[in-house]
Design a protein around this motif. Structure first.
Motif, PDB file in Angstrom:
ATOM      1  N   GLY A 153      47.793  14.689  35.585  1.00  0.00           N
ATOM      2  CA  GLY A 153      49.152  15.198  35.747  1.00  0.00           C
ATOM      3  C   GLY A 153      49.533  16.219  34.694  1.00  0.00           C
ATOM      4  N   GLY A 154      48.566  16.655  33.886  1.00  0.00           N
ATOM      5  CA  GLY A 154      48.827  17.672  32.868  1.00  0.00           C
ATOM      6  C   GLY A 154      49.616  17.156  31.678  1.00  0.00           C
ATOM      7  N   ARG A 155      49.445  15.881  31.343  1.00  0.00           N
ATOM      8  CA  ARG A 155      50.181  15.288  30.223  1.00  0.00           C
ATOM      9  C   ARG A 155      49.197  14.728  29.206  1.00  0.00           C
ATOM     10  NH1 ARG A 155      55.446  15.123  31.649  1.00  0.00           N
ATOM     11  NH2 ARG A 155      56.103  13.746  29.980  1.00  0.00           N
ATOM     12  N   ILE A 156      49.697  14.529  27.990  1.00  0.00           N
ATOM     13  CA  ILE A 156      48.894  13.962  26.918  1.00  0.00           C
ATOM     14  C   ILE A 156      49.774  13.006  26.108  1.00  0.00           C
ATOM     15  CG2 ILE A 156      49.390  15.851  25.316  1.00  0.00           C
ATOM     16  CD1 ILE A 156      46.512  15.560  24.279  1.00  0.00           C
ATOM     17  N   VAL A 157      49.165  11.970  25.554  1.00  0.00           N
ATOM     18  CA  VAL A 157      49.911  11.033  24.707  1.00  0.00           C
ATOM     19  C   VAL A 157      50.251  11.745  23.399  1.00  0.00           C
ATOM     20  CG1 VAL A 157      49.821   8.848  23.432  1.00  0.00           C
ATOM     21  CG2 VAL A 157      48.783   9.004  25.709  1.00  0.00           C
ATOM     22  N   THR A 158      51.550  11.748  23.065  1.00  0.00           N
ATOM     23  CA  THR A 158      51.987  12.412  21.840  1.00  0.00           C
ATOM     24  C   THR A 158      52.634  11.452  20.846  1.00  0.00           C
ATOM     25  OG1 THR A 158      54.009  13.053  23.011  1.00  0.00           O
ATOM     26  CG2 THR A 158      52.260  14.710  22.839  1.00  0.00           C
ATOM     27  N   ALA A 159      52.881  10.217  21.263  1.00  0.00           N
ATOM     28  CA  ALA A 159      53.427   9.220  20.337  1.00  0.00           C
ATOM     29  C   ALA A 159      53.025   7.830  20.810  1.00  0.00           C
ATOM     30  CB  ALA A 159      54.945   9.323  20.252  1.00  0.00           C
ATOM     31  N   LEU A 160      52.833   6.953  19.840  1.00  0.00           N
ATOM     32  CA  LEU A 160      52.442   5.575  20.120  1.00  0.00           C
ATOM     33  C   LEU A 160      53.247   4.651  19.218  1.00  0.00           C
ATOM     34  CD1 LEU A 160      50.278   3.478  21.307  1.00  0.00           C
ATOM     35  CD2 LEU A 160      49.029   3.924  19.200  1.00  0.00           C
ATOM     36  N   ARG A 161      53.806   3.610  19.810  1.00  0.00           N
ATOM     37  CA  ARG A 161      54.505   2.573  19.063  1.00  0.00           C
ATOM     38  C   ARG A 161      53.874   1.236  19.418  1.00  0.00           C
ATOM     39  NH1 ARG A 161      58.115   6.027  20.210  1.00  0.00           N
ATOM     40  NH2 ARG A 161      58.800   5.196  22.201  1.00  0.00           N
ATOM     41  N   ILE A 162      53.661   0.426  18.410  1.00  0.00           N
ATOM     42  CA  ILE A 162      53.138  -0.926  18.612  1.00  0.00           C
ATOM     43  C   ILE A 162      54.189  -1.883  18.063  1.00  0.00           C
ATOM     44  CG2 ILE A 162      51.283  -2.562  18.080  1.00  0.00           C
ATOM     45  CD1 ILE A 162      49.461  -0.105  17.653  1.00  0.00           C
ATOM     46  N   ASN A 163      54.684  -2.728  18.957  1.00  0.00           N
ATOM     47  CA  ASN A 163      55.733  -3.684  18.586  1.00  0.00           C
ATOM     48  C   ASN A 163      56.927  -2.992  17.928  1.00  0.00           C
ATOM     49  OD1 ASN A 163      54.141  -5.838  19.569  1.00  0.00           O
ATOM     50  ND2 ASN A 163      53.002  -5.860  17.641  1.00  0.00           N
ATOM     51  N   GLY A 164      57.292  -1.829  18.476  1.00  0.00           N
ATOM     52  CA  GLY A 164      58.449  -1.089  17.985  1.00  0.00           C
ATOM     53  C   GLY A 164      58.213  -0.253  16.743  1.00  0.00           C
ATOM     54  N   VAL A 165      56.994  -0.265  16.214  1.00  0.00           N
ATOM     55  CA  VAL A 165      56.687   0.487  14.991  1.00  0.00           C
ATOM     56  C   VAL A 165      55.883   1.740  15.360  1.00  0.00           C
ATOM     57  CG1 VAL A 165      55.512   0.422  12.758  1.00  0.00           C
ATOM     58  CG2 VAL A 165      56.675  -1.631  13.621  1.00  0.00           C
ATOM     59  N   ASP A 166      56.412   2.906  14.957  1.00  0.00           N
ATOM     60  CA  ASP A 166      55.700   4.163  15.216  1.00  0.00           C
ATOM     61  C   ASP A 166      54.371   4.187  14.481  1.00  0.00           C
ATOM     62  OD1 ASP A 166      57.563   5.405  16.911  1.00  0.00           O
ATOM     63  OD2 ASP A 166      58.746   6.103  15.215  1.00  0.00           O
ATOM     64  N   GLU A 167      53.368   4.711  15.152  1.00  0.00           N
ATOM     65  CA  GLU A 167      52.039   4.930  14.557  1.00  0.00           C
ATOM     66  C   GLU A 167      51.789   6.442  14.568  1.00  0.00           C
ATOM     67  OE1 GLU A 167      50.050   2.847  13.155  1.00  0.00           O
ATOM     68  OE2 GLU A 167      50.921   0.941  13.776  1.00  0.00           O
ATOM     69  N   PRO A 168      52.330   7.197  13.582  1.00  0.00           N
ATOM     70  CA  PRO A 168      52.235   8.654  13.622  1.00  0.00           C
ATOM     71  C   PRO A 168      50.797   9.176  13.538  1.00  0.00           C
ATOM     72  CG  PRO A 168      53.192   7.928  11.547  1.00  0.00           C
ATOM     73  CD  PRO A 168      53.057   6.720  12.419  1.00  0.00           C
ATOM     74  N   ALA A 169      49.899   8.409  12.947  1.00  0.00           N
ATOM     75  CA  ALA A 169      48.502   8.847  12.817  1.00  0.00           C
ATOM     76  C   ALA A 169      47.617   8.099  13.803  1.00  0.00           C
ATOM     77  CB  ALA A 169      48.024   8.629  11.389  1.00  0.00           C
ATOM     78  N   PHE A 170      48.123   7.892  15.033  1.00  0.00           N
ATOM     79  CA  PHE A 170      47.408   7.037  15.973  1.00  0.00           C
ATOM     80  C   PHE A 170      46.057   7.588  16.422  1.00  0.00           C
ATOM     81  CE2 PHE A 170      49.972   9.666  18.788  1.00  0.00           C
ATOM     82  CZ  PHE A 170      49.144   9.925  19.867  1.00  0.00           C
ATOM     83  N   ARG A 171      45.758   8.831  16.118  1.00  0.00           N
ATOM     84  CA  ARG A 171      44.440   9.388  16.476  1.00  0.00           C
ATOM     85  C   ARG A 171      43.447   9.341  15.315  1.00  0.00           C
ATOM     86  NH1 ARG A 171      44.581  11.101  21.638  1.00  0.00           N
ATOM     87  NH2 ARG A 171      46.578  11.804  22.423  1.00  0.00           N
ATOM     88  N   GLU A 172      43.869   8.798  14.197  1.00  0.00           N
ATOM     89  CA  GLU A 172      42.970   8.655  13.048  1.00  0.00           C
ATOM     90  C   GLU A 172      42.018   7.489  13.288  1.00  0.00           C
ATOM     91  OE1 GLU A 172      42.785  10.690  10.340  1.00  0.00           O
ATOM     92  OE2 GLU A 172      44.245  11.924  11.408  1.00  0.00           O
ATOM     93  N   PRO A 173      40.766   7.604  12.813  1.00  0.00           N
ATOM     94  CA  PRO A 173      39.752   6.576  13.092  1.00  0.00           C
ATOM     95  C   PRO A 173      40.166   5.147  12.723  1.00  0.00           C
ATOM     96  CG  PRO A 173      38.720   8.497  12.105  1.00  0.00           C
ATOM     97  CD  PRO A 173      40.209   8.730  12.067  1.00  0.00           C
ATOM     98  N   ASP A 174      40.846   4.971  11.587  1.00  0.00           N
ATOM     99  CA  ASP A 174      41.200   3.601  11.196  1.00  0.00           C
ATOM    100  C   ASP A 174      42.258   2.997  12.116  1.00  0.00           C
ATOM    101  OD1 ASP A 174      42.908   5.534  10.004  1.00  0.00           O
ATOM    102  OD2 ASP A 174      43.658   4.059   8.586  1.00  0.00           O
ATOM    103  N   ILE A 175      43.096   3.821  12.728  1.00  0.00           N
ATOM    104  CA  ILE A 175      44.084   3.319  13.693  1.00  0.00           C
ATOM    105  C   ILE A 175      43.416   3.112  15.055  1.00  0.00           C
ATOM    106  CG2 ILE A 175      46.282   3.782  14.851  1.00  0.00           C
ATOM    107  CD1 ILE A 175      46.622   3.312  11.870  1.00  0.00           C
ATOM    108  N   LEU A 176      42.553   4.038  15.455  1.00  0.00           N
ATOM    109  CA  LEU A 176      41.877   3.925  16.754  1.00  0.00           C
ATOM    110  C   LEU A 176      41.064   2.645  16.887  1.00  0.00           C
ATOM    111  CD1 LEU A 176      40.699   7.600  17.344  1.00  0.00           C
ATOM    112  CD2 LEU A 176      42.426   6.345  18.663  1.00  0.00           C
ATOM    113  N   THR A 177      40.532   2.167  15.786  1.00  0.00           N
ATOM    114  CA  THR A 177      39.699   0.959  15.847  1.00  0.00           C
ATOM    115  C   THR A 177      40.519  -0.328  15.762  1.00  0.00           C
ATOM    116  OG1 THR A 177      39.310   1.061  13.458  1.00  0.00           O
ATOM    117  CG2 THR A 177      37.668   2.123  14.890  1.00  0.00           C
TER     118      THR A 177
END
Length: 195
Positions: free
Chosen positions: A21-45
């Protein structure tokens, strides 16, 4: 109980569908907490568990491309001004002391090229046939960089100043025209919000 999945696995499952659909994930929240570096390896794992509440925000890639080009277009005149300022500093008797300003300008040019490259990648993902936003203009900037390097090694600050004031500013102005044309093409791809 299901085995926990990682954020990477979640994104790997979701993004191909969003991409259609021409979209990309630009923000991620887990349990209401923003994860601004969600594409960093330590967060991805990081493993998710059944009780984790996941919120994703998405943005059309055409919007991202348009924003990146807008930033580049806003940044280009400032780089031209910076080049003229550094050229003026290099024409002074104490020119060698202004070499750090030359390095700072080089870093800013590299950041601009990265921004435009990212805009190009997103625009292609949005369906725009590849624009030549990096070709001739970046080659012209690279030629100036070679002159600057040679001039700096030789201590020829007048040649360095001339390359900045005349060659680099002309290359940046040409690049601005090309990016403005690309911005028009990208904006045509931006989805119109529905009421």
């Amino acid at each position: 109980m299901n085995a926990p999945i990682t954020i990477d696995a979640l994104l790997s499952a979701v993004e191909p569908v969003l991409g259609q659909g021409g979209r990309i994930v630009t923000a991620l929240r887990i349990n209401g907490v923003d994860e601004p570096a969600f594409r960093e390896p330590d967060i991805l794992t990081r493993s998710l568990v059944d009780v984790d509440e996941i919120d994703l925000e998405t943005t059309p890639v055409a919007v991202l491309a348009s924003c990146a080009l807008e930033d580049a277009l806003r940044y280009l005149p400032a780089l031209g001004d910076e080049a003229r300022d550094v050229a003026s500093q290099l024409r002074r008797p104490d020119a060698a002391q202004h070499q750090p300003a030359l390095a700072g300008l080089a870093d800013n040019l590299a950041l601009l090229a990265a921004l435009v490259h990212t805009a190009d990648m997103w625009a292609r993902h949005a369906g725009l046939a590849g624009g030549d936003w990096l070709g001739d203009d970046v080659a012209a900037v690279e030629r100036v960089a070679e002159v600057l390097e040679t001039s700096a090694r030789a201590g020829d600050w007048v040649s360095a100043a001339d390359a900045l004031e005349y060659d680099l500013t002309a290359a940046l102005e040409a690049w601005q025209v090309r990016l403005a044309e690309g911005q028009v093409q990208v904006r045509a791809l931006v989805p119109v919000p529905s009421a």
